[in-house]
Scaffold this active site. Sequence first.
Site, PDB file in Angstrom:
ATOM      1  N   GLU A  41       0.941  -1.156  -0.114  1.00  0.00           N
ATOM      2  CA  GLU A  41       0.074  -0.040   0.044  1.00  0.00           C
ATOM      3  C   GLU A  41       0.809   1.163  -0.084  1.00  0.00           C
ATOM      4  OE1 GLU A  41      -3.327   2.031   2.858  1.00  0.00           O
ATOM      5  OE2 GLU A  41      -1.946   0.290   3.852  1.00  0.00           O
ATOM      6  N   LYS A 110      -9.378   2.370  -2.383  1.00  0.00           N
ATOM      7  CA  LYS A 110      -9.872   1.761  -1.444  1.00  0.00           C
ATOM      8  C   LYS A 110     -11.181   2.242  -0.714  1.00  0.00           C
ATOM      9  CE  LYS A 110      -7.469   1.325   3.299  1.00  0.00           C
ATOM     10  NZ  LYS A 110      -6.246   1.838   4.152  1.00  0.00           N
ATOM     11  N   CYS A 144      -5.171  -2.914   2.727  1.00  0.00           N
ATOM     12  CA  CYS A 144      -5.262  -2.818   3.876  1.00  0.00           C
ATOM     13  C   CYS A 144      -6.494  -3.129   4.715  1.00  0.00           C
ATOM     14  CB  CYS A 144      -4.281  -1.592   4.373  1.00  0.00           C
ATOM     15  SG  CYS A 144      -3.432  -1.674   5.998  1.00  0.00           S
TER      16      CYS A 144
END
Length: 260
Positions: A41, A110, A144
């Site tokens: 990330e 994300k 994540c």
Amino acid sequence: MKICLAQYDIKWEDKATNYEKAKGFMADAKLQNVDLILFPELSMTGFSMDTEKIGESPGGLRTLETFRGFALEFGMACGIGYVFLRNGGKAENRYAIISKDGSVISDYAKIHPFSNGGEDAYYVGGDAISECMIDDVCVSTFICYDLRFPEIFQAASRKAKLITVAANWPAARKEHWVTLLKARAIENQCYIAGINRVGTGNGIAYSGDSMIVDPTGRVIAEAGNGEMLIEGEIDIEKVDRCRESFRIRDDRREDLYREL
């Protein structure tokens, strides 16, 4: 398809240094005939909230342009995280897949900014799942904190046979990382590749523990807590066999789940 995970200590907010490190990893992966290399990330900056400093906007997507060049130079696809600056608003924490011919074939925002760490004050969540084809493998990407939300993995695995999770996942929650990666593989009967960083960024320690998990939950490649490349083979026939022999999805009750 052979994939490779690049686990390393991201130099804080220093793109130039991290570009060179990433290029070295890709050169090494080339020697192993890798088809796809995946980076963590926010691969070139670390998990920074200084979006004005590290962010990129249309016409100036430096990270994507740099890795388009690397993909062409080494003849392999790559997955790379970067910050996209929206016009007049917050940024997006994004992860792109670039094909070996230099085309951006997936560019995911994300969905779940990490509110517990203040990410939602600087980044807006995406609203779409992204997938792409690399050779004959359908690949979907998450980032994540997304790992804690199984619903999006169920949605992605309708098509995807490899789901990647690029992360800056702190060492303090290492056991959560390892457990959830295995759970997502078992639940979705697909390969899961978790790519984490090591070292320290902005005072937070990261333990790495990058790994590739097969559709049965077996870890086929894993890293310790140092800088390294790990590799594994993605066998889509194994995904098909697993799903055919144990038909979990047939027993899902999607309509009921929506009502509940």
